[in-house]
Design an enzyme around this catalytic site. Structure first.
Site, mmCIF file in Angstrom:
data_model
loop_
_atom_site.group_PDB
_atom_site.id
_atom_site.type_symbol
_atom_site.label_atom_id
_atom_site.label_comp_id
_atom_site.label_asym_id
_atom_site.label_seq_id
_atom_site.Cartn_x
_atom_site.Cartn_y
_atom_site.Cartn_z
ATOM 1 C CD GLU A 36 -1.452 -2.318 2.032
ATOM 2 O OE1 GLU A 36 -2.265 -2.967 2.698
ATOM 3 O OE2 GLU A 36 -0.230 -2.634 1.968
ATOM 4 C CB CYS A 58 -0.886 -4.433 8.833
ATOM 5 S SG CYS A 58 0.149 -3.080 8.248
ATOM 6 C CB CYS A 78 -1.000 -0.779 5.346
ATOM 7 S SG CYS A 78 0.691 -1.289 4.984
ATOM 8 C CB ALA A 81 8.506 -35.452 -13.989
ATOM 9 N NE ARG A 107 19.961 -27.126 -13.865
ATOM 10 C CZ ARG A 107 19.328 -27.820 -12.918
ATOM 11 N NH1 ARG A 107 19.405 -27.413 -11.648
ATOM 12 N NH2 ARG A 107 18.630 -28.895 -13.234
ATOM 13 N N GLY A 114 13.196 -38.150 -3.367
ATOM 14 C CA GLY A 114 12.689 -39.386 -3.932
ATOM 15 C C GLY A 114 11.476 -39.918 -3.200
#
Length: 348
Positions: free
Chosen positions: A52, A75, A84, A154, A207, A283
């Site tokens: 803000e 806040c 804020c 994956a 990376r 794993g």
């Protein structure tokens, strides 16, 4: 544009701070006057001004009579920075639209009450689900005292994450691997087990990302087998040891050693180090321990257009019947290169 469209812009601002604000939440703010965006801001890191404040600085006098779109309740208390809510009131904001309330007991409705008491119109719940998901790490720290855990893996179409023994390579394609680098950049820490650290010796870095921030490596090594020359060892690394065990890494000033008595206790200790989001890349052994303990909050699974046959599975453990299988509350399914990414949470 309507409230949802402006709040989407505020969420985009907040996204710029994801992974850098812990233990604070990522927050974005957009200020609109007369249908024109006059100020934007996001919280860059703990100890710096909140979203803000940056948006109000940009808006200047144009903030008077304007609407502020904020992804988290402003806040109302003095922390490292002033409240804020007070800043919005002093700037003459006439309306505040908030995506989600703040679960912090020091705020938790007080910010909204302060704004309303000052005569400001307050509306809440605009794109709330999106904001809550973006703030998941912060909310987990505040409400559960532990990091938000994301298990990423994956697998092939027949559910295998790797072949047995030699001959392994990436399961997913380059686009999927690039996405993982982005996730690492957005998470506070990344966790692997001892077997992964010993066999693969991963860097656990971001990376390939310009301006990327490497997450803190968290190495679950109960027996203390990971050597001091492991590539993941850098400033901020955390070693999770079993009580009574020793490790050569204990002498490395870059490494923080914790000895929890249980996996939930380990997450509590990581939270005490300011870690709000943990990307689990280890794993099947480590992932299964988290799964059996009910500590996985989100799944991000790449499914590659490959068939492997015999191979390793993403989880190991006791045999379950299909009637006892854990369901997934699917949030999104998308194509990433040649792979399919499924994102969701374990159904309650």
């Amino acid at each position: 544009m309507n409230d949802s469209e402006y709040m989407a812009q505020a969420l985009a601002e907040a996204q710029k701070g994801v992974g850098r604000t812990s233990p604070n939440p990522p927050v974005g703010c957009v200020i609109v006057n007369g249908g024109v965006v006059v100020g934007r801001g996001f919280h860059p890191r703990a100890g710096e001004p909140h979203a803000e404040v940056f948006a109000l600085r940009e808006a200047g006098e144009r903030a008077r009579g304007a609407t502020a779109y904020v992804t988290l309740e402003p806040c109302s208390h003095h922390g490292r920075t002033p409240p804020c809510a007070d800043a919005l009131i002093a700037a003459g904001i006439s309306r505040v639209v908030v995506a989600a309330g703040d679960p912090n007991p020091q705020v938790n409705g007080r910010g909204l009450a302060k704004l309303r008491a000052a005569g400001i119109t307050v509306e809440t719940g605009v794109l709330e689900a999106e904001a809550v998901r973006q703030q998941a790490g912060f909310r987990s720290l505040v409400t559960r005292g532990r990091p938000y855990v994301i298990y990423k893996y994956a697998m092939t179409l027949d559910g295998k994450t790797a072949a047995h023994g030699e001959g392994n390579g990436p399961v997913s394609g380059p686009e999927a691997r690039a996405r993982v680098m982005r996730w690492r950049d957005e998470c506070d820490a990344i966790a692997v087990g001892a077997r992964t650290a010993l066999l693969d010796d991963p860097q656990l870095s971001t990376r390939g990302i310009d301006g990327g921030r490497d997450p803190r490596p968290v190495l679950f090594d109960p027996e203390g087998h990971i050597p001091a020359h492991a590539r993941a060892i850098r400033e901020g690394a955390v070693l999770v040891l079993q009580e009574g065990r020793r490790s050569p890494l204990e002498r490395d000033p870059r490494v923080t050693v914790i000895r929890p008595h249980s996996l939930p206790h380990a997450l509590e200790q990581l939270a005490a180090l300011g870690i709000s989001t943990l990307l689990l890349e280890g794993g099947a052994t480590l992932a299964s321990a988290f799964f059996e303990a009910g500590l996985i909050d989100e799944l991000r699974v790449f499914i590659a257009p490959k068939l492997l046959g015999a191979g390793l599975s993403p989880l190991v453990g006791p045999t379950r019947s299909l009637h006892a299988a854990q369901g997934l509350d699917v949030w999104n399914v998308e194509r990433v290169g040649d792979d399919v990414l499924v994102t969701g949470s374990l159904a309650l």
